[in-house]
Design a protein around this motif. Structure first.
Motif, PDB file in Angstrom:
ATOM      1  N   THR A  61       0.842  -1.193   0.000  1.00  0.00           N
ATOM      2  CA  THR A  61       0.000   0.000   0.000  1.00  0.00           C
ATOM      3  C   THR A  61       0.879   1.246   0.000  1.00  0.00           C
ATOM      4  O   THR A  61       2.087   1.183   0.145  1.00  0.00           O
ATOM      5  CB  THR A  61      -0.892   0.017   1.256  1.00  0.00           C
ATOM      6  OG1 THR A  61      -0.063   0.267   2.395  1.00  0.00           O
ATOM      7  CG2 THR A  61      -1.614  -1.299   1.437  1.00  0.00           C
ATOM      8  N   SER A  62       0.201   2.410  -0.110  1.00  0.00           N
ATOM      9  CA  SER A  62       0.958   3.657  -0.079  1.00  0.00           C
ATOM     10  C   SER A  62       1.633   3.855   1.270  1.00  0.00           C
ATOM     11  O   SER A  62       2.621   4.574   1.379  1.00  0.00           O
ATOM     12  CB  SER A  62       0.033   4.834  -0.388  1.00  0.00           C
ATOM     13  OG  SER A  62      -1.061   4.849   0.515  1.00  0.00           O
ATOM     14  N   LEU A  63       1.096   3.227   2.332  1.00  0.00           N
ATOM     15  CA  LEU A  63       1.693   3.322   3.668  1.00  0.00           C
ATOM     16  C   LEU A  63       2.441   2.044   4.051  1.00  0.00           C
ATOM     17  O   LEU A  63       2.840   1.885   5.211  1.00  0.00           O
ATOM     18  CB  LEU A  63       0.608   3.625   4.707  1.00  0.00           C
ATOM     19  CG  LEU A  63      -0.147   4.954   4.518  1.00  0.00           C
ATOM     20  CD1 LEU A  63      -1.208   5.121   5.604  1.00  0.00           C
ATOM     21  CD2 LEU A  63       0.817   6.127   4.536  1.00  0.00           C
TER      22      LEU A  63
ATOM     23  N   ILE B 185       5.874   2.073   5.869  1.00  0.00           N
ATOM     24  CA  ILE B 185       5.994   2.309   7.305  1.00  0.00           C
ATOM     25  C   ILE B 185       5.270   1.225   8.102  1.00  0.00           C
ATOM     26  O   ILE B 185       4.947   1.409   9.276  1.00  0.00           O
ATOM     27  CB  ILE B 185       5.471   3.710   7.698  1.00  0.00           C
ATOM     28  CG1 ILE B 185       4.021   3.910   7.272  1.00  0.00           C
ATOM     29  CG2 ILE B 185       6.352   4.790   7.108  1.00  0.00           C
ATOM     30  CD1 ILE B 185       3.424   5.226   7.773  1.00  0.00           C
TER      31      ILE B 185
ATOM     32  N   LEU C 261       2.269  -0.536   7.418  1.00  0.00           N
ATOM     33  CA  LEU C 261       0.819  -0.678   7.422  1.00  0.00           C
ATOM     34  C   LEU C 261       0.376  -1.586   6.276  1.00  0.00           C
ATOM     35  O   LEU C 261       0.759  -1.372   5.125  1.00  0.00           O
ATOM     36  CB  LEU C 261       0.148   0.689   7.266  1.00  0.00           C
ATOM     37  CG  LEU C 261      -0.805   1.088   8.404  1.00  0.00           C
ATOM     38  CD1 LEU C 261      -0.022   1.177   9.695  1.00  0.00           C
ATOM     39  CD2 LEU C 261      -1.479   2.410   8.103  1.00  0.00           C
TER      40      LEU C 261
ATOM     41  N   GLU D 287      -4.707  -0.010   6.562  1.00  0.00           N
ATOM     42  CA  GLU D 287      -4.866   1.331   6.004  1.00  0.00           C
ATOM     43  C   GLU D 287      -6.338   1.624   5.700  1.00  0.00           C
ATOM     44  O   GLU D 287      -6.841   2.716   5.982  1.00  0.00           O
ATOM     45  CB  GLU D 287      -4.032   1.484   4.734  1.00  0.00           C
ATOM     46  CG  GLU D 287      -4.088   2.874   4.129  1.00  0.00           C
ATOM     47  CD  GLU D 287      -3.181   3.046   2.917  1.00  0.00           C
ATOM     48  OE1 GLU D 287      -3.415   3.986   2.136  1.00  0.00           O
ATOM     49  OE2 GLU D 287      -2.248   2.239   2.750  1.00  0.00           O
TER      50      GLU D 287
ATOM     51  N   TYR E 209      -8.229   2.191   8.941  1.00  0.00           N
ATOM     52  CA  TYR E 209      -7.836   3.494   9.503  1.00  0.00           C
ATOM     53  C   TYR E 209      -8.602   4.630   8.812  1.00  0.00           C
ATOM     54  O   TYR E 209      -9.048   5.574   9.461  1.00  0.00           O
ATOM     55  CB  TYR E 209      -6.332   3.678   9.348  1.00  0.00           C
ATOM     56  CG  TYR E 209      -5.800   4.972   9.919  1.00  0.00           C
ATOM     57  CD1 TYR E 209      -5.961   5.293  11.257  1.00  0.00           C
ATOM     58  CD2 TYR E 209      -5.125   5.878   9.106  1.00  0.00           C
ATOM     59  CE1 TYR E 209      -5.465   6.484  11.786  1.00  0.00           C
ATOM     60  CE2 TYR E 209      -4.626   7.079   9.610  1.00  0.00           C
ATOM     61  CZ  TYR E 209      -4.803   7.376  10.956  1.00  0.00           C
ATOM     62  OH  TYR E 209      -4.314   8.556  11.472  1.00  0.00           O
ATOM     63  N   GLU E 210      -8.788   4.511   7.499  1.00  0.00           N
ATOM     64  CA  GLU E 210      -9.572   5.517   6.774  1.00  0.00           C
ATOM     65  C   GLU E 210     -11.021   5.520   7.247  1.00  0.00           C
ATOM     66  O   GLU E 210     -11.651   6.580   7.352  1.00  0.00           O
ATOM     67  CB  GLU E 210      -9.498   5.255   5.268  1.00  0.00           C
ATOM     68  CG  GLU E 210      -8.149   5.583   4.652  1.00  0.00           C
ATOM     69  CD  GLU E 210      -8.191   5.517   3.131  1.00  0.00           C
ATOM     70  OE1 GLU E 210      -9.217   5.878   2.552  1.00  0.00           O
ATOM     71  OE2 GLU E 210      -7.182   5.097   2.544  1.00  0.00           O
TER      72      GLU E 210
ATOM     73  N   PRO F  85      -3.473  11.797  11.785  1.00  0.00           N
ATOM     74  CA  PRO F  85      -2.407  11.246  10.942  1.00  0.00           C
ATOM     75  C   PRO F  85      -1.070  11.948  11.106  1.00  0.00           C
ATOM     76  O   PRO F  85      -0.020  11.303  11.108  1.00  0.00           O
ATOM     77  CB  PRO F  85      -2.961  11.436   9.518  1.00  0.00           C
ATOM     78  CG  PRO F  85      -4.436  11.480   9.684  1.00  0.00           C
ATOM     79  CD  PRO F  85      -4.678  12.135  11.012  1.00  0.00           C
TER      80      PRO F  85
ATOM     81  N   LEU G  89       1.282   8.991  12.048  1.00  0.00           N
ATOM     82  CA  LEU G  89       2.102   8.526  10.937  1.00  0.00           C
ATOM     83  C   LEU G  89       3.542   9.027  11.043  1.00  0.00           C
ATOM     84  O   LEU G  89       4.472   8.358  10.601  1.00  0.00           O
ATOM     85  CB  LEU G  89       1.481   8.948   9.610  1.00  0.00           C
ATOM     86  CG  LEU G  89       0.106   8.345   9.312  1.00  0.00           C
ATOM     87  CD1 LEU G  89      -0.404   8.809   7.959  1.00  0.00           C
ATOM     88  CD2 LEU G  89       0.138   6.825   9.361  1.00  0.00           C
TER      89      LEU G  89
ATOM     90  N   LEU H 223       6.806   6.867  10.644  1.00  0.00           N
ATOM     91  CA  LEU H 223       7.784   7.271   9.636  1.00  0.00           C
ATOM     92  C   LEU H 223       9.178   7.393  10.239  1.00  0.00           C
ATOM     93  O   LEU H 223      10.161   6.934   9.657  1.00  0.00           O
ATOM     94  CB  LEU H 223       7.360   8.605   9.006  1.00  0.00           C
ATOM     95  CG  LEU H 223       8.239   9.146   7.884  1.00  0.00           C
ATOM     96  CD1 LEU H 223       8.320   8.149   6.737  1.00  0.00           C
ATOM     97  CD2 LEU H 223       7.710  10.484   7.382  1.00  0.00           C
TER      98      LEU H 223
END
Length: 327
Positions: free
Chosen positions: A2-4, A7, A9, A14, A17-18, A68, A72, A76
């Motif tokens: 995923t885009s995360l 780190i 996730l 993810e 979390y959204e 976030p 995040l 990070l």
């Protein structure tokens, strides 16, 4: 990933979390209505352990997403610390490798890599290892064109210099001109020759990959050349060919604002003339009819007072300033 994912996730974490960002605070029953899956509670526990949500005991218990920017950033920073440790370990391993290489008698100058998959993997590794520059003689076969273009873009975005000499046959291929324009727009320096003696990648002055055989798949073979007289000879060969090659001064297709269409068409026409393409190939690359291509070539030759197509291309290239670099 995923885009995360970088780190730590997962895809489901993810997504949940959204959901929490949209519904916080929410009870377990409210979340179950939006996430009707059996893994809801394990995912909530995982998000809480990673600091992405907070829970209140209730009754009933409720869950709220942590902002976030705060949550995040913590992940990070942890990922960055892990990456620094990996880089330090990589440096240690490289020192061990170099020490062992110095102990070998004679030192390893050439590695032989066999099999299509192994060669393509080594090719990707060598490209991404560039620190200052990549030099390439681009002729058939082409390693996974989309993957290779992505790797080249990645290098250019990192500020790595890229010089590419294309063989005329590649410039004539469908879609090639647009691809070269995009790479020039990203910062690549491109030149062309009618023929190239080999397929070669040189990374800095440290490594080179030379393709020996490209078919059948199980017989694909390449050489990886380490610092040596052979590597120096290949670098000298590239630089000699670079001096002989003709620049492809294409107007970058991604420039903003774009150049006038007439200017871009002229730049394309000059590049194609210098490449020695036939009228049919030029028409195909410009997306026009054969007669239209002939007319444009004749008009260019008339404006320049050139007697031959090649002379027209050379004169135009000399008089045409190189396009400004992309912002």
């Amino acid at each position: 990933m995923t885009s995360l994912g970088a780190i730590g996730l997962g895809l489901d974490e993810e997504a949940l979390y959204e959901v929490l960002l949209d519904r916080s605070p929410a009870t377990l029953a409210e979340l179950a209505a939006a996430w009707p899956r059996a893994d809801l509670q394990p995912l909530l526990a995982s998000l809480e352990a990673k600091g992405l949500l907070s829970s209140s005991p209730g009754p009933p218990p409720a869950y709220a997403a942590v902002a976030p920017e705060m949550a995040l950033d913590v992940l990070l920073l942890a990922a960055e610390r892990d990456l620094l440790r990996v880089r330090e370990r990589a440096r240690e391993l490289e020192e061990v490798f170099q020490e062992r290489a110095r102990e070998r008698t004679p030192p390893v100058v050439v590695e032989v890599v066999t099999g299509r998959r192994a060669v393509e993997q080594r090719h990707a590794q060598i490209q991404r290892a560039a620190r200052q520059q990549l030099r390439c003689l681009s002729r058939r076969p082409y390693f996974d064109p989309l993957g290779s273009v992505a790797a080249q873009r990645e290098l250019l975005e990192r500020g790595i210099s890229s010089r590419m000499i294309y063989e005329r046959d590649f410039v004539a291929a469908e879609g090639a001109l647009r691809q070269i324009e995009e790479m020039v727009g990203a910062g690549q320096q491109a030149r062309v020759l009618p023929e190239l003696p080999m397929k070669l990648y040189v990374v800095d002055d440290r490594l080179a990959l030379l393709l020996l055989r490209h078919e059948p798949a199980d017989a694909v073979a390449a050489l990886v050349i380490h610092p040596s007289g052979l590597l120096e000879a290949l670098i000298t060969l590239f630089e000699g060919l670079w001096q002989r090659a003709l620049p492809l001064r294409l107007a970058p297709s991604t420039r903003n604002p774009p150049p006038p269409r007439d200017s871009r068409d002229d730049a394309r026409l000059i590049a194609l003339l210098l490449s020695g393409l036939t009228d049919e190939a030029i028409a195909r690359q410009l997306g026009v009819g054969h007669r239209t291509a002939e007319r444009r070539i004749a008009e260019l030759m008339s404006r320049l007072g050139a007697r031959t197509r090649f002379q027209a291309g050379v004169q135009a290239a000399i008089s045409q300033p190189p396009p400004p670099p992309s912002p």
